[in-house]
Design an enzyme around this catalytic site. Structure first.
Site, PDB file in Angstrom:
ATOM      1  N   ASP A  10      19.905  67.571  20.507  1.00 37.47           N
ATOM      2  CA  ASP A  10      21.345  67.804  20.347  1.00 37.47           C
ATOM      3  C   ASP A  10      21.758  69.262  20.558  1.00 37.47           C
ATOM      4  OD1 ASP A  10      20.017  68.708  18.088  1.00 37.47           O
ATOM      5  OD2 ASP A  10      21.660  68.211  16.740  1.00 37.47           O
ATOM      6  N   GLU A  11      20.906  70.066  21.178  1.00 39.32           N
ATOM      7  CA  GLU A  11      21.200  71.498  21.251  1.00 39.32           C
ATOM      8  C   GLU A  11      20.610  72.075  22.531  1.00 39.32           C
ATOM      9  OE1 GLU A  11      20.485  75.408  18.360  1.00 39.32           O
ATOM     10  OE2 GLU A  11      19.589  73.463  17.859  1.00 39.32           O
ATOM     11  N   ASP A  37      25.999  72.602  20.561  1.00 38.91           N
ATOM     12  CA  ASP A  37      25.359  71.991  19.397  1.00 38.91           C
ATOM     13  C   ASP A  37      26.180  70.760  19.022  1.00 38.91           C
ATOM     14  OD1 ASP A  37      23.879  71.393  17.177  1.00 38.91           O
ATOM     15  OD2 ASP A  37      23.940  73.394  16.323  1.00 38.91           O
TER      16      ASP A  37
END
Length: 450
Positions: free
Chosen positions: A105-106, A11
């Site tokens: 973003d993950e 993350d």
């Protein structure tokens, strides 16, 4: 469940805001809020400095401004964030063929499938190496969670924030989860959490002690049984490699409700053009055109039309969206419009438009002479806060704000010292929009012009 912590969850830390701070030296260490800046805008991401004031994602922007009036408020630059995300996903792909992105973003990574780890020591070493590689490649930090299941790996990465790594040994899941809030479990949102609270269950251990039958009675067979398994720390969901997109869509929320029917149609056509650009960028075409309209009273209407075959023709998509709009009552005003294409394919029905335009009965129709377009009035250039510009004399910079016919620019680059601020007329011919500069890897190291 695995015997070794070989499922990794990455993350990126406050991704949008962190990327803006890295790109803009004057904002480093200061509160930054990224999101829609209009009266109805919401926060997409807040930097950790802004979070200290109580600002968080999904908060109305007006509330954020009241909590942190001195923060920098910027419009998102999604193309910029997407380019960084692609760099990060490439690093993850080197670890394993099984990478499951959840957002820009993950992502989850199955380290065992790629031979990157088979025990705690090798998993930790891989996670630390990944964090170093991300920092070296993008200049940004990411938090890593390692565990024997996806659920626990995600919880671990949350505990690792910001810029850390947490490894949870398989077999310790129930001990870890017991005292935590029921909201930590996937699928427990505000409504379910409140329902469980009224039943006297606020922690994960409360769920485990209540038993499966009680949770099924409260929540239904599927949800109750699933929640009981998770409360026991059990999660056997596999990491699934990225699936093909099922649809492509774009939408805009307007600061003021739209009432003019001509303006509404113009916005729908503009959205259709944007949607086709995104569709072509993904290498797809599609059969079903979808129109989304959110009215003044927050009611949302969706209309769709399925074509004879897949297309990526902007004329076809634009006209289909316009036809769908004709069936929607916009009396009272419209606050949001969206256009999407689903039923995606990797080929295009080339003669779709010709078929649609073919007159019945085989009668030839003479095409009318095209009318000469009327000259368009000049449109004042708009400068969004946070977006990149370049000046003939002063070089690269970014927009701090604009209004009353002027735009204020701070001239600095990712590798420079904080730069000077200058103000120009919005139509200054020496100032133009520019592409974002890379966060790392600039050999010249040039500083902004003072």
């Amino acid at each position: 469940m695995r015997a070794a912590p070989t499922i990794l969850h990455l993350d990126m830390d406050a991704f949008f805001a962190a990327a803006e701070q890295a790109a803009k030296p004057s904002l480093r260490g200061k509160p930054v809020v990224v999101g829609g800046l209009g009266p109805r805008g919401v926060v997409a991401t807040a930097s950790y400095e802004a979070r200290r004031f109580g600002v968080h994602s999904a908060m109305p922007m007006g509330q954020a401004r009241r909590l942190a009036p001195n923060a920098a408020y910027l419009v998102p630059r999604f193309a910029f964030y997407r380019a960084i995300s692609e760099q990060v996903m490439e690093l993850l792909g080197r670890l394993s063929p099984l990478v499951e992105p959840l957002s820009l973003d993950e992502a989850f990574v199955d380290l065992e499938a790629g031979g990157a780890a088979d025990d705690s020591a090798s998993a930790r070493a891989t996670g630390e190496r990944l964090r170093r590689d991300i920092l070296a490649t993008t200049g940004l930090s990411g938090s890593v969670g390692l565990a024997g299941s996806k659920m626990i790996a995600k919880i671990a990465s949350e505990e690792a924030k910001p810029d850390g790594l947490v490894l949870i040994e398989p077999g310790t899941e129930r001990e870890l989860l017991g005292p935590k809030s029921v909201r930590i479990l996937p699928g427990v949102g505000p409504a379910t959490g409140e329902h469980l609270r009224r039943a006297g269950m606020t922690t994960v251990s409360d769920l485990a002690e209540a038993g499966e039958d009680e949770l099924v009675r409260l929540l239904g067979r599927s949800h109750g049984a699933s929640l009981y398994r998770m409360a026991q720390g059990y999660d056997d969901r596999p990491v699934v490699a990225e699936r093909d997109a099922k649809s492509v869509s774009v939408e805009d929320t307007f600061d003021v409700d739209l009432h003019d029917r001509v303006r509404i149609r113009t916005e729908v056509e503009r959205l259709a053009e944007r949607c086709v650009r995104r569709l072509r960028g993904s290498g797809h075409s599609g059969r079903t055109i979808v129109l989304k309209v959110r009215r003044f009273d927050f009611s949302t209407l969706t209309r769709s039309e399925t074509l004879r075959g897949p297309t990526d023709d902007p004329v076809v998509v634009r006209e289909a969206a316009a036809r769908l709009l004709e069936a929607v009552d916009t009396t009272g005003g419209v606050r949001l419009l969206g256009v999407g294409v689903s039923g995606l394919a990797d080929y295009t029905q080339e003669d779709l438009f010709a078929q649609a335009a073919e007159p019945s009965g085989g009668v030839e129709v003479e095409a009318p002479e095209p009318e000469a377009p009327e000259p368009e009035a000049p449109v004042e250039r708009r400068w969004a806060p946070g977006h990149d510009v370049r000046h003939v004399v002063y070089g690269a910079g970014w927009v701090q704000g604009s209004g009353v016919g002027r735009v204020t620019v701070r001239f600095e680059e990712p590798g420079s010292a904080p730069g000077r601020v200058r103000t120009f007329l919005v139509d200054d011919p020496e100032l133009e929009a520019a592409e974002p500069l890379p966060l790392v890897g600039r050999a010249d190291g040039a500083a902004a012009v003072a």
